[in-house]
Enzyme design. Structure first.
Site, short mmCIF file in Angstrom:
data_model
loop_
_atom_site.label_atom_id
_atom_site.label_comp_id
_atom_site.label_asym_id
_atom_site.label_seq_id
_atom_site.Cartn_x
_atom_site.Cartn_y
_atom_site.Cartn_z
CG ASN A 190 16.58 80.60 45.90
OD1 ASN A 190 17.72 80.00 46.03
ND2 ASN A 190 16.80 81.89 46.18
CG ASN A 191 14.16 78.10 52.18
OD1 ASN A 191 15.34 78.00 52.81
ND2 ASN A 191 13.09 78.48 52.92
CG HIS A 215 18.55 73.29 48.49
ND1 HIS A 215 18.79 74.25 49.24
CD2 HIS A 215 18.62 74.01 47.41
CE1 HIS A 215 18.77 75.59 48.74
NE2 HIS A 215 18.51 75.39 47.53
CB CYS A 216 12.80 72.74 47.34
SG CYS A 216 11.49 72.92 45.75
N PRO A 217 15.01 73.62 44.72
CG PRO A 217 15.53 72.90 42.52
CD PRO A 217 15.43 72.27 43.92
#
Length: 382
Positions: free
Chosen positions: A186-187, A181-183
């Protein structure tokens, strides 16, 4: 058969001891026995079957901590996306307002053509891939009943999980071929948007390195100019003249301050030089940090695995080595074939249209079924 008095006495003694023991056990109050049974049940729940290990116990104990981190990351995702947009826009503003005019004044026609063409191609690839990576869903397994094969059941979603599918605690959903999960997006990075994420990291690294290398001389000139400005600021205009200076006629009659010359720079010059320094420092830092992340993902793609599968395969490899066996990643199709599958290259022209140019094609496969242990030949003959 002769009856032995000592034997009968020993038998009666054993029966008496057992009766006394049962009576002592029943002397505890009922509520104490219920609490004790509940405590034993709680302790036994940590190892209720053979599949429970230290990882399950660790996850259960630290579940509140994981929930807090997931909630904060979910909330800060919008902030991180906003930061990416703002920082990238600031670099573009500096490049168009300050750097490009200098390039047009100092560089030759060939270098101007190279900078303009490459810079705008790189910019288009960055914007396109970041938008697609942010807005494209990573892919989710079906929630309705179907005949697709699966390897397990998600204990949180309570739905079948196909191969290479993992549950994301931040999105609170299962993701097909989940990487992480890549902040900054945001996805989640999964089957449908993994290519966009990698392309964004790659072209952003290339763009930052391009700005850092081509702007090195501008950065040195701006830094030296700022240092000269600092020394010039020491001499303030309007230095008062007193004492012998008035008597010897340094100033015209009626004037008490000696007016120094105006500084040889303006506020605009100072802002231009500071902006160039800011651009060079930011792009150099991002190119190093993001370049390391891009290289790591390139290694994983060459091996045919994701970030999560890297840890799982390493653990499985150690387990098989203890048994004297060799573990092989079932989804490793060979270095070149892994890249073909990742980029969706099915013919030679796709290296141009699907890799070097913006392309919104879907990846190969549906993310639900995967071919394991393929024959050593081109999965996609090109």
């Amino acid at each position: 058969m002769r009856w032995c008095p000592s034997s009968s006495f020993h038998l009666l003694r054993c029966v008496r001891l057992r009766t006394c023991t049962k009576r002592r056990r029943n002397t505890l109050p009922l509520w104490i026995r219920e609490i004790w049974a509940y405590i034993r049940l709680l302790v036994q729940s940590f190892y209720f079957n053979s599949l429970t290990d230290s990882d399950v116990v660790f996850d259960s104990v630290f579940e509140p901590v994981f929930w807090t981190v997931d909630y904060i990351t979910r909330w800060f995702g919008t902030v991180f996306v906003f930061l990416v947009v703002v920082l990238t826009s600031s670099i573009l503003v500096i490049a168009y307002l300050f750097v490009l005019p200098m390039v047009f004044r100092t560089y030759s026609t060939a270098w101007i053509t190279w900078h303009v063409c490459y810079g705008h191609w790189n910019l288009v690839m960055i914007v396109f891939n970041y938008y697609k990576a942010t807005m494209t869903l990573p892919g989710h397994p079906p929630t309705v009943k179907n005949d697709r094969p699966f390897v397990s059941v998600c204990k949180k979603c309570i739905i079948p999980k196909p191969a290479r599918t993992h549950h994301c605690g931040i999105c609170n959903r299962c993701i097909l071929r989940m990487d992480h999960h890549c902040p900054w997006l945001n996805n989640c990075v999964g089957h449908l948007n993994h290519r966009y994420f990698f392309n964004f990291c790659l072209f952003m690294t290339m763009g930052c390195a391009f700005c850092s290398i081509s702007g090195r001389n501008l950065f040195l000139d701006a830094y030296n100019a700022i240092e000269r400005f600092k020394h010039t600021d020491v001499e303030k205009p309007g230095v008062p003249v007193t004492g012998m200076g008035v008597l010897i006629g340094l100033l015209p009659p009626g004037q008490t301050n000696y007016q120094t010359a105006a500084p040889p720079y303006t506020f605009k010059d100072k802002m231009i030089n500071k902006s160039i320094i800011y651009m060079w420092v930011l792009t150099s830092t991002v190119s190093v940090a993001l370049g390391a992340l891009t290289c790591w993902h390139a290694v994983l793609i060459s091996r045919g695995e994701t970030s999560i599968e890297r840890h799982l395969n390493h653990r499985e490899k150690e387990r098989m080595e203890k048994r004297g066996r060799v573990y092989k990643n079932p989804f490793d199709y060979g270095r070149l074939n892994n890249w073909k599958v990742f980029f969706g290259v099915q013919k030679r022209s796709h290296w141009l249209t699907r890799v070097l140019l913006p392309s919104g094609h879907t990846p190969i496969g549906d993310g639900l079924t995967w071919e394991a242990f393929p024959v050593k030949k081109d999965v996609i003959p090109v």
